[in-house]
Every structure is written in C-alpha cells, then in structure tokens.
Write a protein that holds these residues in place. Structure first.
Motif, PDB file in Angstrom:
ATOM      1  N   GLU A 533       0.833  -1.216   0.000  1.00  0.00           N
ATOM      2  CA  GLU A 533       0.000   0.000   0.000  1.00  0.00           C
ATOM      3  C   GLU A 533       0.862   1.258   0.000  1.00  0.00           C
ATOM      4  O   GLU A 533       0.356   2.348  -0.201  1.00  0.00           O
ATOM      5  CB  GLU A 533      -0.903   0.031   1.246  1.00  0.00           C
ATOM      6  N   ARG A 534       2.149   1.116   0.242  1.00  0.00           N
ATOM      7  CA  ARG A 534       3.016   2.299   0.372  1.00  0.00           C
ATOM      8  C   ARG A 534       3.101   3.073  -0.936  1.00  0.00           C
ATOM      9  O   ARG A 534       3.113   2.483  -2.010  1.00  0.00           O
ATOM     10  CB  ARG A 534       4.416   1.876   0.799  1.00  0.00           C
ATOM     11  N   ARG A 535       3.192   4.408  -0.805  1.00  0.00           N
ATOM     12  CA  ARG A 535       3.352   5.250  -1.989  1.00  0.00           C
ATOM     13  C   ARG A 535       4.360   6.363  -1.732  1.00  0.00           C
ATOM     14  O   ARG A 535       4.209   7.493  -2.227  1.00  0.00           O
ATOM     15  CB  ARG A 535       1.988   5.852  -2.397  1.00  0.00           C
ATOM     16  N   GLU A 536       5.407   6.068  -0.982  1.00  0.00           N
ATOM     17  CA  GLU A 536       6.405   7.105  -0.676  1.00  0.00           C
ATOM     18  C   GLU A 536       7.182   7.478  -1.932  1.00  0.00           C
ATOM     19  O   GLU A 536       7.483   6.627  -2.764  1.00  0.00           O
ATOM     20  CB  GLU A 536       7.378   6.606   0.407  1.00  0.00           C
ATOM     21  N   GLN A 537       7.508   8.735  -2.046  1.00  0.00           N
ATOM     22  CA  GLN A 537       8.142   9.261  -3.259  1.00  0.00           C
ATOM     23  C   GLN A 537       9.662   9.388  -3.133  1.00  0.00           C
ATOM     24  O   GLN A 537      10.331   9.825  -4.073  1.00  0.00           O
ATOM     25  CB  GLN A 537       7.563  10.654  -3.574  1.00  0.00           C
ATOM     26  N   GLN A 538      10.190   8.988  -1.961  1.00  0.00           N
ATOM     27  CA  GLN A 538      11.628   9.179  -1.749  1.00  0.00           C
ATOM     28  C   GLN A 538      12.433   8.092  -2.444  1.00  0.00           C
ATOM     29  O   GLN A 538      12.138   6.914  -2.309  1.00  0.00           O
ATOM     30  CB  GLN A 538      11.874   9.103  -0.234  1.00  0.00           C
ATOM     31  N   ASP A 539      13.478   8.481  -3.192  1.00  0.00           N
ATOM     32  CA  ASP A 539      14.328   7.490  -3.841  1.00  0.00           C
ATOM     33  C   ASP A 539      15.376   6.991  -2.846  1.00  0.00           C
ATOM     34  O   ASP A 539      15.568   7.564  -1.783  1.00  0.00           O
ATOM     35  CB  ASP A 539      14.999   8.094  -5.074  1.00  0.00           C
ATOM     36  N   ALA A 540      16.079   5.919  -3.213  1.00  0.00           N
ATOM     37  CA  ALA A 540      17.109   5.351  -2.342  1.00  0.00           C
ATOM     38  C   ALA A 540      18.406   6.140  -2.493  1.00  0.00           C
ATOM     39  O   ALA A 540      18.514   7.007  -3.358  1.00  0.00           O
ATOM     40  CB  ALA A 540      17.335   3.887  -2.704  1.00  0.00           C
ATOM     41  N   ALA A 541      19.395   5.781  -1.664  1.00  0.00           N
ATOM     42  CA  ALA A 541      20.683   6.488  -1.688  1.00  0.00           C
ATOM     43  C   ALA A 541      21.352   6.411  -3.059  1.00  0.00           C
ATOM     44  O   ALA A 541      22.098   7.298  -3.457  1.00  0.00           O
ATOM     45  CB  ALA A 541      21.614   5.901  -0.621  1.00  0.00           C
ATOM     46  N   ASN A 542      21.054   5.336  -3.804  1.00  0.00           N
ATOM     47  CA  ASN A 542      21.708   5.199  -5.106  1.00  0.00           C
ATOM     48  C   ASN A 542      21.018   5.991  -6.222  1.00  0.00           C
ATOM     49  O   ASN A 542      21.500   6.018  -7.342  1.00  0.00           O
ATOM     50  CB  ASN A 542      21.847   3.716  -5.489  1.00  0.00           C
ATOM     51  N   THR A 543      19.928   6.645  -5.919  1.00  0.00           N
ATOM     52  CA  THR A 543      19.192   7.553  -6.831  1.00  0.00           C
ATOM     53  C   THR A 543      19.067   7.034  -8.260  1.00  0.00           C
ATOM     54  O   THR A 543      19.302   7.763  -9.224  1.00  0.00           O
ATOM     55  CB  THR A 543      19.814   8.972  -6.853  1.00  0.00           C
ATOM     56  N   ILE A 544      18.718   5.763  -8.404  1.00  0.00           N
ATOM     57  CA  ILE A 544      18.517   5.233  -9.758  1.00  0.00           C
ATOM     58  C   ILE A 544      17.043   5.001 -10.061  1.00  0.00           C
ATOM     59  O   ILE A 544      16.702   4.341 -11.016  1.00  0.00           O
ATOM     60  CB  ILE A 544      19.321   3.922  -9.978  1.00  0.00           C
ATOM     61  N   GLY A 545      16.183   5.562  -9.216  1.00  0.00           N
ATOM     62  CA  GLY A 545      14.751   5.431  -9.477  1.00  0.00           C
ATOM     63  C   GLY A 545      14.157   4.146  -8.940  1.00  0.00           C
ATOM     64  O   GLY A 545      13.223   3.613  -9.527  1.00  0.00           O
ATOM     65  N   SER A 546      14.700   3.626  -7.847  1.00  0.00           N
ATOM     66  CA  SER A 546      14.168   2.398  -7.255  1.00  0.00           C
ATOM     67  C   SER A 546      12.939   2.646  -6.393  1.00  0.00           C
ATOM     68  O   SER A 546      12.098   1.770  -6.257  1.00  0.00           O
ATOM     69  CB  SER A 546      15.221   1.727  -6.366  1.00  0.00           C
ATOM     70  N   TYR A 547      12.858   3.815  -5.771  1.00  0.00           N
ATOM     71  CA  TYR A 547      11.735   4.159  -4.897  1.00  0.00           C
ATOM     72  C   TYR A 547      11.372   2.991  -3.972  1.00  0.00           C
ATOM     73  O   TYR A 547      10.287   2.423  -4.067  1.00  0.00           O
ATOM     74  CB  TYR A 547      10.537   4.607  -5.739  1.00  0.00           C
TER      75      TYR A 547
END
Lengths: 814, 220
Positions: A533-547
C-alpha cells in the motif's frame, strides 16, 4: 523482469526484440524516452516496422522464427571481437567450468538424444566435479571442454554470412545491431533487453531467451542498473498469477508441484532441494523444505501436522513425465475426458491456437462455468459459427464478475512490484468480486463434502477463514500469503510471538511452526503493515529510481535482482554513476573485518569475494544465489532441449531446409506426420504469418468497448506492397488468409513497413495479423479470431503455442 | 495567463491515449469506423472527434518512416474562424487562456465557410448545424488542471503550460532534434498556441500540418 520499469531510463542501450512496447506497454515508453534523452540508443529487431521501430535509432527486420540465429551471431561477434566483460565472465558465470567428456554436439543434436522418446539424457551434459561435487574449473580457459571453449566452438558456426542467410537480415544490418549492443560489454556500461511473446511463442521459445541470457552474462549486464533481462508481461497481474501458481506445474513461489513418485513429503523435498558443498555458494533453494512445509501449513492450518506429513497427501499430484498444460487440457476435453470446466477470466475460444478444435472440445463438456465481465466466444461457443445448438448438451453457467476498478486487492507487475489497489465504484448489478465468488463456491463445497464425497479430506481440511462479516477479505489472504508464526519462537536470539506476521522468508521453518502461502511474498505484509500500500516518493541512496518505499517488490523488496554481480570482487560498483549496491567495509590491514552493503537489498548477505588487498575473503559469496553453483549459466544443462540455444526452423517454415544443420525442427517437438500441415516449403502455403497485439485493444476484452472498437474496428492483415501487387490486392479491401486449419476474412493493410526477404535465392513474404478479434464482438460476427489459422505446436519446455510463425496463403475474397 | 501546447512529434508513439482521453472527458460517442487499409481511425476529424493521431508512411532518403501527428485545433492567436464569423456569441477567444471556443450559436454560421477559412481544416459540422472542435479543455484549464489529452500522454509528446514556457521548450527541443534531423522545424510557431515540432517536412505528416510551407514560402 530482473530489473523493473523505472530502471529502463538508466540504460545505455535498449534492445527491443520479440516485443513491441510502444504498442503493448505504452507507459513504459516514458522511461524509454528518458533513456533516449540521456543518450541511450534504442534498437528494434522485428519482422515488421512497428510503432516501437518507428521511434528507434536502429530498426532491422528479421524472418519470424530466426531469433536464435540472430542472437547466435551476436554471441559470435562478441567472442570474436573480445567485447565481453572478462572479470565478470570469469568469476560470475560458469565460463570456466569443465563439461564432462560425454558431452558433444553434432549436426544439430546434442549428445544423449533418444529419437524414439524424443528426449535427451541430460546426464551427458553434466560438469566434471571434484570430490565435493563442486564443478571443476580451468581458469586459463584452455581446456577444450571448458564452457568458454565449447561456447566459442558452438557459435563460430553463426558467422555473419550464415546468419544473414537464415534471418534474411543484411550483413551490414546485423553488424549495426551487434556493434551497438556489444558496446555495453564495457564494465561501466549497461544494456538491457525488452522482450515478450515475440520470443516466447515459438517452438524454441525458452531457448530464444536463453540466447539473450548468455549475451547479457558475457557483457556483464546482469545485476546492473539499466541492464538485466526484462520480460514484459502481457497482463497487469500475470506476474502475480504465475507467482501464486496459476500454472499447473508449480506451487506458489515457484516451488514444484509433486509428482506421483514423490510418495512422501520427505521424498518430494529431497528431489527438489539442490545441494552444494561450495562454501562460497549460497544455494538459496537449499531452504526449499522451509517454504514447502510453510505452504502446506497455510493450506491446511492446524489440520496439517508432522504426523500426517503436513497434509502432503491431500495435495494433487501430477503423473511422472506427464504435462497438464493448456493444450493438453483441451486435447483431453476434445476426447471427452473432461466433464466440467471453469473458464475464469479467460476466453480460450478466441485466444487459443487452432480454435476450431478448442470450440469443438467445449461441445463435449457436461457443464461450463463462465466467470467474466462480458459474454465471450467461450460462454457463447454453443451458438458460434458452425455450431448446431440443438446437438450440444453442455450446460453453461454465467457468473458475472466485476471489473478490476470495482474490487480491492493487489497486482504484481512485470517488475515484481506488488501494488495494492482499492475498490472505486461498487460492482454493477449482480456482478461480484472474483474473491467473493470463490468464497461462496468454497463454502458450498465444504458443506457438501462435510456429508461425504470421494476423498473429502482436502476440502474438509482446507483452511478457509478469509472473510470479514461474511465477505471476502483480501487483507486476510495477503497476510496468509506473507505468513505467520504459529507458536512462540526464538530465532537468532530474537523472540517472535505466536500469531504475528513473519518479517522475512529467512525465518520460515520446516517443522510446522510457520505458515506462508507464498515464501516469495514473505515480507510483504508484516507487523509494520501492508507494504504494497506504500506510496512514498523518496528514492534510495543510489538515486537510480528504485523508490524502495513505493509499493513492495519480491524478494524482500529487492528492486534489481542478481545485484551482487553489479560490483567487482572487492564490492565496488562496476558503474559508480548508477551504482546499485556497494560494500561499506571496515578495513584492517588490507582486509575486510566487517561492514555492510548499502543501496538495494543485497542478494545473499555475506561479504565481497575479495579483500581490498586482493586476497580471498572467506565470507564472500557467489552472486547468482538461486543457482546451486552460484554462477550465471552460460552453459545451461538444466533445460531439456539443450545446454546451448541452437537455431531450428519453426514447425512450419517457408524454406526446405535448416541452413545450420540437417535437424530441421526442435528435436523434442512432437507432431503427427499424418496431420495436414505444411511440411517443407509447401507451395500451397508459402507465406510466413505472425500474430501480435495492438495498442488500441487489450486481449479479447475491449472489442465490446465502443471507444476501443472505434480505434480498430476490424481484424486486418498487414502485407507488403510487393505481395499486394502480386495478389492484385488493394489496401482496405477484404481478403482471405488461409492455413490448413481454417480461413480468415480480414481487411488488407498494404504497407511499406513489411518487405519481402531474400533467403538465398528465394523470396519470402511475411504477413501479420492482430489476434484481438472474435465473432462475438462486434456483434455483427464478421471479425473472427486469427487463431483459427494457428497450429497446435508448442515449445517443448513451456508448452506455449507457436503463435508467431506459421504458414498461410493470402487471396482476394471473391 | 496565455496558454499553449508544445507537441513533440518525435516522442509520439501513436498510442492514442490522447484521442480516447478527449472522448472520455468531453463525453463524445465513438464513431462507427471502417478500416481504410491503415492503422489510423477515425480517418478524419468529425463533430465527435476533436483529437486525432494521424499516421503516415513516408519514404525519405530511401528509408521507410512511420510518422505520427496528434492533430487538433491550433487555438490560433489571431483565429481566422473567429474573424470570419464576426459573432463572439458563436466563436470567442478566452481572454485569460487564449482558448478559441465554439458555442451552440455556431448553428447560425455558414459551416463550409468556417471550415474553409481554417488553415488546418479542423472544425466540423454536426447534424444540428453546430460546429465543434478541440476546446483546449478550457473547463479543466480554468480549474488548474491540464487538458485531458496532455494528462494521458505517457511519453511527453504533449506538453501544456504558459505559452512563453512552451515556446522555450519548443526551441530547446528543436535545437536537439536538428542535430540528427536537419529538416526539423516548429510549425507556424508565431501564429498558433499549439506548436508542433516535426523531424521532417510537415507535408510528410499531413497535408494540413502547417499553414506556412517554409520550403516553398507559401501559405494555404
């Protein structure tokens, strides 16, 4: 997908082959366009110039059914020009493994072929092993039977000239594709493939994909961001359906369905648990019994005990060596061996190959239950073309199901992302949620079996507590799928209370203390909540669009699988710019004494294989943790039709012989010589036909929707100007396409996007027809399913029909 | 604030989400269509089709191209249809957004004249004599939303915003595309609010794609 949709934007080179994402997965093109914005090259290889090809940097045509020749040529090109990622191939694949001396390959056949049984003895393909059973390696790659040598020998036969001869693709076109894609062999570059039914729906479908896996392992693209093998599923939740064991030969989480000879749970588990004594191999499937027992506990609850083998005897078994796949089911139905049939959210009377046989088979049923949102060719088979309703005894029950926007639950997309969906409007009229229909059916079956019946135990003992206030509750199912602790336990010093949700599949047990409906999904719904159900918009430390906090991915929310191969032996990313995982180590005297992996969820824990000073780290692990030996398989002895992909012609082909060998077709193919199908280059059916989908329609469903029908109102056949001229056909005219199975009337679309191919001195024409149609909708009944033309041959491993290459003829409709 | 579109045809994959989104938002019925021998349907604008992805094959320098053009009303800055009608109860221009809006009063206009004066051959007549075309989703725009077609587009082919911003986006993208496609151009960019970028000469996409044919220096 090993990667996922968003990750496409990170690629340096996207090869689209056996797929048409611009038309069939248009949303994905958001990410493909972003990749292009960053300078990525888009390559499209397809018999037709599709909407994907229209926006590609490189488009090259090929004859349908020759993908292995095309890819084999690329393997040869990569090896000849030494464009493979050397360290990766040496350490992360089985390139160094030595194959036993009984292995061989000659004139299209691997060693161990039994022509009567049409089967290989795969023991002849085994590796040489040491006393621990660990495969022997030659790090110098000089041994004549090491995989690298065998690979080179096998694909040296796929030289440019031969490949061009088979595929019909000009040599300079082959080179353009090979050169561009093989450039991603450079360690910090990543190339990916988007593939779909254009590869799977062939009599060599599995081997088509194997060929690309070999390429991606050679180029070191597995595990990298922008790399991987990306299968584009054809339905928004078909990934979910195969995960949860819709296919006959699996239990949820790709456990194997038991066979007759597996008389006890112990025998079953032993047969499915691979062993490895290599200390560096994680061999994750060694945990098999934890998952199978937890699954049985989820099915039968308290009724499953160690004493009764956890209810193993109540689970259906398959006869040894028998297949119960789609076509076998309909064949049995055709021969009157099936009395009742649930057609649940599917339309086989339009979607199956050789539908005349399918529809005939349905007339032999006593009853059919059709669960769908509309009437279809299946529910209405009894008054379809050529049917005499007064002679058909089948009783058809129609249960109206509501649509996906009217019900709550999860879907799992191609990228393994499980996303929760909510109900919008209430179901219309009497239509119901599929879950509710199943609950009511199950309740009724349970009360009937409570009073008797043959072998009632499976139904009586089935755990059946998935309702809230009498209604199907998807949350209860999702939690059961995740799994529970069934008693208080302490594992690794941590205490878990009875009745709480299991946080990870590494905690599942085989002693009956845990349950899990699908081990792959263990971690999806925990005491922290429903992660899908999660919809957080924060990307991971590697900033490759994994969300990582948007929805949830299996396994354990790992976004890119095999990511352990994305780092070098010391744990440093091959590609620092688009790093996936990284080892942040504590170093003492040049050695790792501790540390942790950051970025994506690491595949398999442990340490890097080497210390910073270059010495071996005993805590290191091979990257491909789901394989017994821990490495990617360039040589693949586990597939029953061969350890290396080899080009064979489709069952029906326009040319008289296979230029690669005298073995014309996949040697495992079974087909009746007596049947009337085109043998060699039959002049009655000289044109190659392929089938596909369009953007404007979805499966066989949308013909009932006016806005969709407006976009594509008629079934059509795309043909070249040259073929149209030869047949005196004008664009827009209604024409006939014919195969030994039937005739199809359709509209001619004469186009420059198909061209005749020169195969040696023969001109081969190809045509293409979309398969969305069927006589039921539009209600005029004039637009029939193209599957009336398709043969019933299948891939021998997956048993998917060969919808993509068969022979037809085209004529004016006079 | 004056609005505009930037439509980058190099990013269009002819998925027709825009075509259907327009129908859905405006509650327009589907037409009964016939396959004319190509994948484009309907074949032209109509009283109930305001947005249409034109699909055209062209052979350019010996190579086959399949060109996509998501056609619609240009909401001209100085609209010929408005000028000709001289009846702002029938055709008016929204002072804020610049949208060129048709009302039911168009039934009093001579339809063939209005259609004839449009350089892009856009407006169409209904059975009741009314004229209809793209509304720029003025109702959505005035409520802070983007047009339905733009919202539906997956690839970024359709863009919408303040006209100045759209012009800047168009210029930047033109420069990038021109590197590989020397014949790329922006169509009538000074005269329209819906600025198209094509990689090849506009006539290859659709006869009415551009009013001004830069090559031959003539206007329709």
């Amino acid at each position: 997908m090993t990667n996922h949709w968003n990750d496409l934007k990170n690629s340096d080179c996207i090869l689209v082959m056996g797929a048409n994402p611009a038309e069939n997965h248009p949303i994905s093109f958001k990410y493909v366009m972003q990749a292009k914005d960053s300078g990525a090259k888009l390559i499209c290889v397809d018999p037709r110039l599709t909407r994907t090809a229209a926006v590609a940097d490189i488009y090259e045509p090929l004859r349908s059914g020759t993908d292995i020749a095309f890819l084999g040529g690329m393997i040869n090109y990569i090896l000849e020009n030494e464009l493979y990622h050397k360290t990766y191939a040496a350490n992360y694949t089985n390139a160094q493994f030595i194959v036993n001396e009984q292995y061989g390959f000659d004139d299209g056949l691997f060693a161990g072929f039994d022509p009567e049984a049409k089967r290989y003895d795969q023991a002849l393909w085994a590796f040489e092993t040491d006393s621990r059973g660990v495969p022997r390696r030659d790090v110098t790659l000089r041994h004549e039977r090491c995989v690298a040598r065998l690979l080179k020998k096998h694909y040296a036969r796929y030289d440019l000239k031969t490949v061009s001869k088979i595929t019909g693709t000009p040599e300079e076109s082959l080179l353009a594709v090979y050169k561009t894609f093989a450039a991603t062999g450079e360690p910090s570059k990543a190339g990916t493939v988007m593939y779909a039914m254009g590869w799977t729906q062939h009599s060599k479908g599995v081997q088509n994909i194997r060929a690309m896996c070999i390429i991606q392992l050679l180029l070191g693209n597995m595990g990298l961001s922008g790399g991987g093998i990306n299968a584009l599923r054809g339905e928004s939740n078909v990934q979910g359906s195969t995960d949860h064991a819709l296919l006959y030969d699996s239990w949820p989480g790709y456990l194997k369905v038991p066979r007759d000879s597996h008389k006890t749970l112990a025998v079953y588990n032993e047969n499915n648990t691979p062993e490895s004594l290599d200390p560096l191999s994680v061999n994750w499937w060694q945990n098999y019994s934890n998952y199978s027992v937890s699954f049985l506990k989820s099915m039968f609850g308290e009724n499953a005990t160690p004493e009764n083998d956890f209810g193993y005897a109540w689970m259906p078994k398959c006869k040894d060596g028998r297949s119960y796949s789609w076509w076998r089911l309909f064949k049995a139905m055709y021969h009157g061996q099936v009395n009742g049939f649930f057609a649940w959210g599917m339309n086989p009377a339009a979607s199956c190959g050789n539908i005349t046989i399918i529809r005939q088979a349905m007339t032999r049923l006593d009853w059919m239950v059709h669960v769908n949102i509309f009437d279809t060719e299946t529910s209405d088979f009894w008054h379809g073309p050529g049917m005499k309703p007064e002679t058909i005894k089948t009783e058809v029950f129609s249960l109206p199901a509501c649509t996906w926007v009217e019900k709550e639950g999860s879907i799992t997309n191609s990228g393994r992302w499980m996303q929760w969906r909510y109900a919008g409007p209430k179901p219309l009229g009497e239509s119901k949620d599929d879950g509710q229909i199943i609950i009511e059916l199950g309740d009724r079956l349970k009360s009937l079996y409570a009073e008797g019946g043959v072998f009632p135990e499976p139904i009586r003992n089935l755990k059946w507590d998935y309702t809230t206030d009498g209604h199907f509750d998807p949350h209860k199912v999702a939690k059961a799928i995740n799994g529970y602790f069934l008693k208080d336990v302490t594992i690794n010093g941590k205490h878990h209370k009875k009745g709480t949700l299991v946080p990870s599949f590494s905690l599942l047990q085989d002693d009956g203390s845990t349950s899990s409906g699908n081990w792959l999904y263990c971690n999806s719904y925990t005491e922290e909540g429903n992660k899908s159900e999660r919809r957080e918009q924060q990307d991971a430390a590697n900033t490759i669009g994994s969300y990582p906090e948007f929805a949830w991915a299996w396994p354990l929310n790992r976004r890119i699988i095999y990511n352990r191969a994305a780092v070098d032996l010391k744990g440093e990313p091959w590609d620092p710019r688009r790093w996936v995982v990284r080892f942040d180590g504590k170093v003492e005297d040049g050695k790792y004494v501790g540390g942790k992996w950051v970025g994506d969820v690491i595949d398999g824990g442990g340490m890097p294989l080497e210390n910073p000073d270059g010495t071996v780290n005993g805590g290191g692990r091979h990257p491909f943790i789901m394989r017994a030996h821990g490495v990617g398989q360039i040589f693949g002895p586990g597939l029953k039709d061969g350890p290396f992909p080899e080009h064979y012609e489709p069952l029906e082909s326009p040319i008289a012989e296979n230029f690669m060998s005298s073995q014309r077709r996949n040697p495992l193919l079974r087909y009746s010589e007596k049947r009337d199908f085109p043998s060699r280059a039959d002049p009655r059916f000289p044109i190659v036909c392929t089938t596909y989908r369009l953007t404007e329609h979805w499966q066989t469903v949308t013909r009932a929707v006016p806005w969709n029908l407006e976009l594509q109102p008629h079934v059509f056949v795309e043909m070249s100007h040259e073929l149209a001229k030869m047949k005196k056909i004008k664009t827009g005219e209604r024409v006939l396409v014919e195969s030994p199975r039937g005739k199809l009337e359709c509209t001619a679309v004469v186009t420059h996007r198909l061209k005749p191919m020169k195969i040696v001195d023969q001109t081969v024409h190809q045509v293409g027809i979309p398969w969305h149609f069927g006589w039921r909708w539009p209600s005029g009944g004039t637009e029939e399913s193209v599957n009336i033309l398709v043969a019933t041959t299948t891939d021998p491993v997956s048993e998917i029909p060969e919808y993509k290459a068969f022979m037809v003829n085209v004529s004016k409709n006079s | 604030m004056s609005k505009g579109f930037f439509i980058d045809t190099t990013r269009c994959i002819a998925c027709k989400a825009c075509q259907v989104a327009c129908k859905q938002w405006n509650r327009l019925p589907a037409e009964k269509t016939v396959n004319q021998g190509n994948l484009q349907n309907p074949s032209d604008f109509s009283f109930t089709t305001y947005k249409l992805v034109r699909m055209n094959e062209a052979i350019i320098d010996g190579k086959v191209h399949w060109l996509f053009f998501p056609d619609q009303c240009r909401h001209c800055r100085v609209p010929p249809c408005l000028l000709w009608a001289q009846n702002t109860d029938a055709i008016y221009q929204d002072k804020d957004t610049g949208a060129v809006v048709y009302t039911s009063e168009t039934q009093h206009l001579k339809a063939e004249d209005i259609i004839g004066v449009c350089p892009y051959n856009v407006p169409r007549r209904g059975k009741d004599g009314l004229l209809a075309k793209c509304t720029m989703c003025n109702d959505r725009v005035k409520n802070g939303m983007e047009p339905a077609c733009v919202k539906a587009c997956p690839t970024g082919a359709l863009n919408f915003g303040d006209l100045q911003a759209m012009r800047a986006m168009a210029s930047e993208r033109l420069a990038a595309v021109k590197q590989t496609c020397p014949d790329a151009s922006l169509l009538d960019s000074n005269d329209v609010r819906v600025i198209y970028l094509t990689a090849f000469v506009p006539q290859k996409y659709h006869n009415y794609a551009a009013a001004f044919d830069a090559k031959h220096r003539r206007t329709r």
